[in-house]
Write an enzyme that holds these catalytic residues in place. Structure first.
Site, mmCIF file in Angstrom:
data_model
loop_
_atom_site.group_PDB
_atom_site.id
_atom_site.type_symbol
_atom_site.label_atom_id
_atom_site.label_comp_id
_atom_site.label_asym_id
_atom_site.label_seq_id
_atom_site.Cartn_x
_atom_site.Cartn_y
_atom_site.Cartn_z
ATOM 1 N N ASP A 158 -8.050 -3.848 21.286
ATOM 2 C CA ASP A 158 -9.159 -3.914 20.330
ATOM 3 C C ASP A 158 -10.501 -3.936 21.068
ATOM 4 O O ASP A 158 -10.532 -4.011 22.310
ATOM 5 C CB ASP A 158 -8.976 -5.172 19.463
ATOM 6 C CG ASP A 158 -9.478 -4.961 18.040
ATOM 7 O OD1 ASP A 158 -10.308 -4.066 17.824
ATOM 8 O OD2 ASP A 158 -9.030 -5.714 17.151
ATOM 9 N N ASP A 215 -11.187 -1.367 9.150
ATOM 10 C CA ASP A 215 -9.860 -1.947 8.937
ATOM 11 C C ASP A 215 -9.375 -1.635 7.527
ATOM 12 O O ASP A 215 -10.137 -1.743 6.573
ATOM 13 C CB ASP A 215 -9.924 -3.473 9.044
ATOM 14 C CG ASP A 215 -10.084 -3.941 10.469
ATOM 15 O OD1 ASP A 215 -10.317 -3.106 11.354
ATOM 16 O OD2 ASP A 215 -9.971 -5.167 10.689
#
Ligand code: GLA
Length: 363
Positions: A158, A215
């Site tokens: 990430d 997301d």
């Protein structure tokens, strides 16, 4: 039909050259990931059934093997955020939370491998993961080596708590350290999702897949926002995809709470037209049979996994109707076959996506 064929000829299906060639992810990765369904649930005292723990992963791995998911192609299971302890060990190495992962990560990886699955893990390039656990910045080589020693086969890296410069330098470096371990490890990056003007030439040279956008959440609005992003930006994004390197529109939320049956079919269909990684995030212990059936639909999975690896495009949008096309095998005399998705986004009738494979005809 005539009109369709003429316009097809005008569409460019070109793929960029010069992408990462580590021999991995020659078709879009398929698997299961904790995040969208189980988030950062740390409460193993009051919610032992759903907290992020070795037990959760082991249960899901068993179900993937026993309930047909592995046979359908979902061959990887991965932790997302919140598996780590808050501190590194005395040697500066990452360690899992000892209460929730008492057997350690190598034992968990072994268990997963014993079920015939690949084992995935999550980390973050920055100083901290998005949920605040230790990131890899300053420890790139040590952490790449640790993951290889632990038996990790897939890593999602990430981008929280890192600057643009740290990402541009760190993502390729971490990829190099992964390659240096000699263990085949699929490299999933979040690099472009954190930048306004990502350097895609560098990204496709380093990563097997990459998140481009927001997301996913458990709602139809989230799914359609993502579909629009990939349609609206297809001239930039579609040419990036190909065997070994894929755009990642995020997890499949099929079987959770937010999508109807028809909406779930739509996510599966459009993700397959997009040559997207098919990464489920759902509780396999109580998924309804109709959602399991969608996730295991061999004909749709075959489109996603088509060996040509050409990402499909939104070929026409007319009111609430969209036509999506993806060139697939078989190829006959240089003419592709096409997978077609017809999406009705109108409110008054149920959304339906219909599949067909058309043979492109000369002229
Ligand atoms: C970011 C990522 C998500 C998930 C969380 C974990 O938001 O985009 O997919 O990994 O972090 O904290």
């Amino acid at each position: 039909m005539k009109i369709l064929v003429v316009v097809l000829m005008a569409v460019t299906w070109a793929e960029l050259s010069g992408a990462l060639d580590n021999g991995l992810a020659l078709t879009p990765p398929m698997g299961w990931l904790t995040w969208e369904r189980f988030r950062c649930n740390l409460d193993c005292v009051n919610d032992p059934y759903n907290c992020i723990s070795q037990n959760l992963l082991m249960q899901m791995a068993e179900l993937m093997a026993e309930e047909g998911y592995l046979n359908a192609g979902y061959n990887m299971i991965s932790l997302d955020d919140c598996w780590l302890a808050h501190e590194r060990d005395e040697q500066g190495r990452l360690q899992p939370d000892p209460d929730r992962f008492p057997s350690g990560i190598p034992a968990l990886a072994n268990f997963v491998h014993g079920k015939g699955l690949k084992f995935g893990i999550y980390e973050d390039l920055g100083t901290k993961t998005c949920a605040g656990y230790p990131g890899v910045l300053g420890h790139l080589q040590t952490d790449a080596n640790t993951f290889a020693e632990w038996g990790v086969d897939y890593i999602k890296l990430d981008g929280c708590y890192s600057s643009q410069e740290e990402m541009d330098e760190g993502y390729p470096q971490f990829g190099m350290y992964l390659n240096n371990t000699k263990r085949p490890i699929v490299y999933s990056c979040s690099w472009p999702a954190y930048q306004n003007d990502p350097n895609y030439t560098a990204i496709i040279n380093s990563c097997n897949l990459w998140r481009n956008f927001n997301d996913i959440a458990d709602s139809w609005t989230s799914v359609t926002t993502i579909i629009d992003h990939y349609g609206d930006n297809q001239d930039v994004l579609a040419p990036l995809a190909g065997p070994g390197h894929w755009n990642d529109p995020d997890m499949l939320i099929i079987g959770n709470f937010g999508l109807s049956y028809d909406q779930a079919k739509t996510q599966m269909a459009i993700w397959s037209i997009l040559a997207a990684p098919l990464i489920m995030s759902v509780d396999l212990r109580d998924i309804r049979p109709e959602f399991k059936y969608i996730l295991q639909n061999q004909r749709v999975i075959a489109i996603d996994q088509d060996p040509l690896g050409i990402q499909g495009r939104r070929f026409k949008k007319s009111g609430s109707i969209e036509f999506w096309l993806r060139p697939v095998t078989p190829v006959d005399n240089d003419n592709h076959s096409y997978a077609v998705g017809i999406l009705n986004r109108g409110d008054s009738t149920p959304t339906k996506v219909i599949y067909a494979t058309l043979k492109e005809k000369e002229g």
